[in-house]
Design a protein around this motif. Sequence first.
Motif, PDB file in Angstrom:
ATOM      1  N   MET A 261      -0.533  12.985  -5.072  1.00 47.42           N
ATOM      2  CA  MET A 261      -0.050  11.506  -4.629  1.00 47.42           C
ATOM      3  C   MET A 261       0.942  11.117  -5.686  1.00 47.42           C
ATOM      4  O   MET A 261       0.474  10.586  -6.582  1.00 47.42           O
ATOM      5  N   ASP A 262       2.096  11.078  -5.489  1.00 46.04           N
ATOM      6  CA  ASP A 262       3.244  10.498  -6.456  1.00 46.04           C
ATOM      7  C   ASP A 262       3.573   9.105  -6.102  1.00 46.04           C
ATOM      8  O   ASP A 262       3.943   8.902  -4.982  1.00 46.04           O
ATOM      9  N   PHE A 263       3.261   8.292  -7.136  1.00 47.58           N
ATOM     10  CA  PHE A 263       3.530   6.784  -6.850  1.00 47.58           C
ATOM     11  C   PHE A 263       4.021   6.184  -8.029  1.00 47.58           C
ATOM     12  O   PHE A 263       3.650   6.698  -9.178  1.00 47.58           O
ATOM     13  N   GLU A 264       4.711   4.851  -7.983  1.00 50.15           N
ATOM     14  CA  GLU A 264       4.692   4.231  -9.332  1.00 50.15           C
ATOM     15  C   GLU A 264       4.204   2.733  -9.063  1.00 50.15           C
ATOM     16  O   GLU A 264       3.888   2.507  -7.883  1.00 50.15           O
ATOM     17  N   ILE A 265       3.932   2.099 -10.223  1.00 45.75           N
ATOM     18  CA  ILE A 265       2.911   1.039 -10.020  1.00 45.75           C
ATOM     19  C   ILE A 265       4.149  -0.334 -10.242  1.00 45.75           C
ATOM     20  O   ILE A 265       4.887  -0.362 -11.229  1.00 45.75           O
ATOM     21  N   ASN A 266       4.087  -1.367  -9.446  1.00 46.76           N
ATOM     22  CA  ASN A 266       4.726  -2.499  -9.555  1.00 46.76           C
ATOM     23  C   ASN A 266       3.915  -3.739  -9.676  1.00 46.76           C
ATOM     24  O   ASN A 266       2.954  -3.971  -8.758  1.00 46.76           O
ATOM     25  N   ILE A 267       3.794  -4.445 -10.780  1.00 46.62           N
ATOM     26  CA  ILE A 267       3.112  -5.430 -11.004  1.00 46.62           C
ATOM     27  C   ILE A 267       3.774  -6.813 -10.953  1.00 46.62           C
ATOM     28  O   ILE A 267       4.715  -7.023 -11.849  1.00 46.62           O
ATOM     29  N   LEU A 268       3.497  -7.755 -10.274  1.00 48.81           N
ATOM     30  CA  LEU A 268       4.098  -8.870 -10.337  1.00 48.81           C
ATOM     31  C   LEU A 268       3.150 -10.090 -10.979  1.00 48.81           C
ATOM     32  O   LEU A 268       1.967 -10.212 -10.853  1.00 48.81           O
ATOM     33  N   CYS A 269       3.816 -10.750 -11.789  1.00 42.14           N
ATOM     34  CA  CYS A 269       3.027 -11.708 -12.745  1.00 42.14           C
ATOM     35  C   CYS A 269       3.791 -13.128 -12.933  1.00 42.14           C
ATOM     36  O   CYS A 269       5.104 -13.226 -12.678  1.00 42.14           O
TER      37      CYS A 269
ATOM     38  N   ASN B 189       9.280  -7.091  -1.720  1.00 38.84           N
ATOM     39  CA  ASN B 189      10.566  -6.408  -1.457  1.00 38.84           C
ATOM     40  C   ASN B 189      11.136  -5.897  -2.426  1.00 38.84           C
ATOM     41  O   ASN B 189      11.739  -4.743  -2.311  1.00 38.84           O
ATOM     42  N   TRP B 190      11.562  -6.568  -3.569  1.00 43.32           N
ATOM     43  CA  TRP B 190      12.454  -6.083  -4.539  1.00 43.32           C
ATOM     44  C   TRP B 190      11.761  -4.713  -5.267  1.00 43.32           C
ATOM     45  O   TRP B 190      12.229  -3.727  -5.541  1.00 43.32           O
ATOM     46  N   ALA B 191      10.440  -4.963  -5.338  1.00 41.63           N
ATOM     47  CA  ALA B 191       9.482  -3.830  -6.202  1.00 41.63           C
ATOM     48  C   ALA B 191       9.755  -2.488  -5.268  1.00 41.63           C
ATOM     49  O   ALA B 191       9.806  -1.634  -5.688  1.00 41.63           O
ATOM     50  N   ILE B 192       9.333  -2.760  -4.018  1.00 45.53           N
ATOM     51  CA  ILE B 192       9.578  -1.728  -3.117  1.00 45.53           C
ATOM     52  C   ILE B 192      10.861  -1.087  -3.197  1.00 45.53           C
ATOM     53  O   ILE B 192      11.184   0.274  -3.217  1.00 45.53           O
ATOM     54  N   GLY B 193      12.043  -1.795  -2.977  1.00 48.39           N
ATOM     55  CA  GLY B 193      13.464  -1.369  -3.107  1.00 48.39           C
ATOM     56  C   GLY B 193      13.663  -0.652  -4.237  1.00 48.39           C
ATOM     57  O   GLY B 193      14.703   0.372  -4.256  1.00 48.39           O
TER      58      GLY B 193
ATOM     59  N   VAL C 185       4.496   3.620  -3.005  1.00 48.92           N
ATOM     60  CA  VAL C 185       4.587   2.482  -3.997  1.00 48.92           C
ATOM     61  C   VAL C 185       3.241   1.668  -4.132  1.00 48.92           C
ATOM     62  O   VAL C 185       3.004   1.210  -3.115  1.00 48.92           O
ATOM     63  N   LEU C 186       2.895   1.293  -5.312  1.00 49.38           N
ATOM     64  CA  LEU C 186       1.769   0.545  -5.513  1.00 49.38           C
ATOM     65  C   LEU C 186       2.338  -0.978  -5.991  1.00 49.38           C
ATOM     66  O   LEU C 186       2.937  -1.138  -6.901  1.00 49.38           O
ATOM     67  N   VAL C 187       2.096  -1.962  -5.227  1.00 47.87           N
ATOM     68  CA  VAL C 187       2.444  -3.302  -5.687  1.00 47.87           C
ATOM     69  C   VAL C 187       1.192  -4.162  -5.563  1.00 47.87           C
ATOM     70  O   VAL C 187       0.406  -4.103  -4.642  1.00 47.87           O
TER      71      VAL C 187
END
Length: 105
Positions: A1-9, A64-68, A75-77
Amino acid sequence: MDFEINILCYQEEVMTNNLIRDFRSTCPGKFIRVWDNSPEPLRIVGADEVRWNRFNPSISRSWNWAIGQSRTEWVLVCNEDTSLSPDWLFRLEEEHRGYPSSLWH
């Protein structure tokens, strides 16, 4: 499963860096992007990319920016206060294999 990680802080430098460290230890090699919505940039350690949004947009806009901006099919947010169980990746992959339609795609 290929995904990237986006962390909002937001103003939680230690918590954000700890979460990056936890992701690096449980799923090495994954791309990690941090969306820093703090008034002043945080000192982020270990992320592949950091985006500073000094105007602190809404959390839904940041998600939404992270996904875009993601370059993978999945995508992991998450927020900086996310806690990872030691087997979180295994459980996610099991869910994906057993019930692929249960995950957003």
